[in-house]
Design a protein around this motif. Sequence first.
Motif, PDB file in Angstrom:
ATOM      1  N   UNK A  57      -4.144  -1.658  18.587  1.00 18.31           N
ATOM      2  CA  UNK A  57      -2.775  -1.173  18.331  1.00 18.31           C
ATOM      3  C   UNK A  57      -2.589  -0.742  16.871  1.00 18.31           C
ATOM      4  N   UNK A  58      -1.680   0.189  16.648  1.00 14.65           N
ATOM      5  CA  UNK A  58      -1.333   0.650  15.311  1.00 14.65           C
ATOM      6  C   UNK A  58       0.167   0.839  15.246  1.00 14.65           C
ATOM      7  N   UNK A  59       0.779   0.298  14.206  1.00 21.67           N
ATOM      8  CA  UNK A  59       2.235   0.385  14.092  1.00 21.67           C
ATOM      9  C   UNK A  59       2.698   1.825  13.918  1.00 21.67           C
ATOM     10  N   UNK A  60       1.920   2.617  13.176  1.00 18.97           N
ATOM     11  CA  UNK A  60       2.344   3.983  12.898  1.00 18.97           C
ATOM     12  C   UNK A  60       2.056   4.892  14.091  1.00 18.97           C
ATOM     13  N   UNK A 180       7.342  12.102   5.127  1.00 18.39           N
ATOM     14  CA  UNK A 180       5.968  12.607   5.199  1.00 18.39           C
ATOM     15  C   UNK A 180       4.937  11.527   4.935  1.00 18.39           C
ATOM     16  N   UNK A 181       3.847  11.599   5.638  1.00 18.57           N
ATOM     17  CA  UNK A 181       2.765  10.626   5.483  1.00 18.57           C
ATOM     18  C   UNK A 181       1.513  11.319   4.978  1.00 18.57           C
ATOM     19  N   UNK A 182       0.686  10.557   4.272  1.00 18.98           N
ATOM     20  CA  UNK A 182      -0.579  11.080   3.762  1.00 18.98           C
ATOM     21  C   UNK A 182      -1.650  10.011   3.865  1.00 18.98           C
ATOM     22  N   UNK A 183      -2.865  10.466   3.974  1.00 22.09           N
ATOM     23  CA  UNK A 183      -4.006   9.556   3.971  1.00 22.09           C
ATOM     24  C   UNK A 183      -5.279  10.311   3.629  1.00 22.09           C
ATOM     25  N   UNK A 184      -6.165   9.663   2.897  1.00 26.05           N
ATOM     26  CA  UNK A 184      -7.436  10.282   2.498  1.00 26.05           C
ATOM     27  C   UNK A 184      -8.521   9.212   2.466  1.00 26.05           C
ATOM     28  N   UNK A 227      -6.541   5.320   5.634  1.00 28.36           N
ATOM     29  CA  UNK A 227      -5.283   4.572   5.673  1.00 28.36           C
ATOM     30  C   UNK A 227      -4.119   5.552   5.500  1.00 28.36           C
ATOM     31  N   UNK A 228      -3.193   5.521   6.452  1.00 27.62           N
ATOM     32  CA  UNK A 228      -2.050   6.432   6.460  1.00 27.62           C
ATOM     33  C   UNK A 228      -0.796   5.665   6.041  1.00 27.62           C
ATOM     34  N   UNK A 229      -0.092   6.228   5.046  1.00 27.70           N
ATOM     35  CA  UNK A 229       1.104   5.560   4.533  1.00 27.70           C
ATOM     36  C   UNK A 229       2.270   6.546   4.495  1.00 27.70           C
ATOM     37  N   UNK A 230       3.424   6.089   4.953  1.00 34.92           N
ATOM     38  CA  UNK A 230       4.661   6.868   4.936  1.00 34.92           C
ATOM     39  C   UNK A 230       5.726   6.012   4.265  1.00 34.92           C
ATOM     40  N   UNK A 231       6.258   6.504   3.134  1.00 35.46           N
ATOM     41  CA  UNK A 231       7.225   5.710   2.364  1.00 35.46           C
ATOM     42  C   UNK A 231       8.463   5.365   3.188  1.00 35.46           C
ATOM     43  N   UNK A 232       8.876   6.262   4.088  1.00 34.05           N
ATOM     44  CA  UNK A 232      10.070   5.998   4.898  1.00 34.05           C
ATOM     45  C   UNK A 232       9.797   5.003   6.012  1.00 34.05           C
ATOM     46  N   UNK A 236       5.209   0.135   8.505  1.00 35.01           N
ATOM     47  CA  UNK A 236       4.386   0.536   9.650  1.00 35.01           C
ATOM     48  C   UNK A 236       3.243   1.459   9.210  1.00 35.01           C
ATOM     49  N   UNK A 237       2.271   0.933   8.481  1.00 33.96           N
ATOM     50  CA  UNK A 237       1.134   1.783   8.094  1.00 33.96           C
ATOM     51  C   UNK A 237       0.229   2.035   9.297  1.00 33.96           C
ATOM     52  N   UNK A 238      -0.699   2.974   9.136  1.00 26.04           N
ATOM     53  CA  UNK A 238      -1.633   3.282  10.208  1.00 26.04           C
ATOM     54  C   UNK A 238      -3.026   3.515   9.669  1.00 26.04           C
ATOM     55  N   UNK A 239      -3.999   3.539  10.552  1.00 26.18           N
ATOM     56  CA  UNK A 239      -5.387   3.794  10.187  1.00 26.18           C
ATOM     57  C   UNK A 239      -6.019   4.740  11.201  1.00 26.18           C
TER      58      UNK A 239
END
Length: 262
Positions: A57-60, A180-184, A227-232, A236-239
């Motif tokens: 499972x992933x929260x995002x 907006x979300x970003x990940x690298x 790792x995906x992060x959205x400030x809003x 609920x981060x994601x991977x």
Amino acid sequence: MGTLRYAVITAFCCNGLAIAQASAQSAPAVDWSGFSVSALAGGGILTPETDAEGLDPSAYFSAASDLKQLKDAGSGSPTEWDWSASLQVGYSRQFGNIVLGVGATGDLLLWDEKRSSTQDWISLAGTEFTLKQRVEADWMVALRPRLGWAQDNWLVYVMAGPTLSRLKIETDYSDNVGTGAEGHSSDSETKLGYVIGIGGDYAIDKNWSVSAQYSYTDLGTVDTRTHVFNASQAANPGDIDSSVDLSSHMAMIGFTYRFDAF
């Protein structure tokens, strides 16, 4: 009696000459024994089998459709032509028409493959995401035992052996959900794989020959986690897990210098 003796001697000499000529015609015209150095250039088709999926499972990436979309966006098999050059040193021993040898190769690679996919999120109307992947490799070394057959000025052979290269995979994710979300992510590994192939040489003179080779190389799989992060949606981060399985078909042509056997 003298006439008979002359006829026998003449027949013997003629038969011996015929056998000698036949042996000379069937024997290889070039001695392929000894050390050699080759310089070749060419390229080939690079085939990175890419795969990506959100962790479950992933929260995002909470919806089942999200996981499927990410996997579809990150999975593919693009094929492109890339240039390469090779320096090879080897040693061979010839036994009649059979030639046994081994070569050590160092290849300069210009492998840099990119793919990108942008899709509308099914689970959230009016939003979209972009997933980018990049695969790089700039060198490869290999050990290639080979078995060949020599005839006249020609040598043809098959080869197989271990190969080593450093692969790099990068993944970038972005979307316009909320703020907006970003990940690298970026990972590299030195991978042990294998190479198989065929080759041929045509001797120009005692030392020089024109060389051509085809080889298939499989270097295995490299993985990375983004790792995906959205400030809003900070709670609920994601991977995203990404991987690439890299193989290539290479064709090269060049010249070989054979040192005199000793």
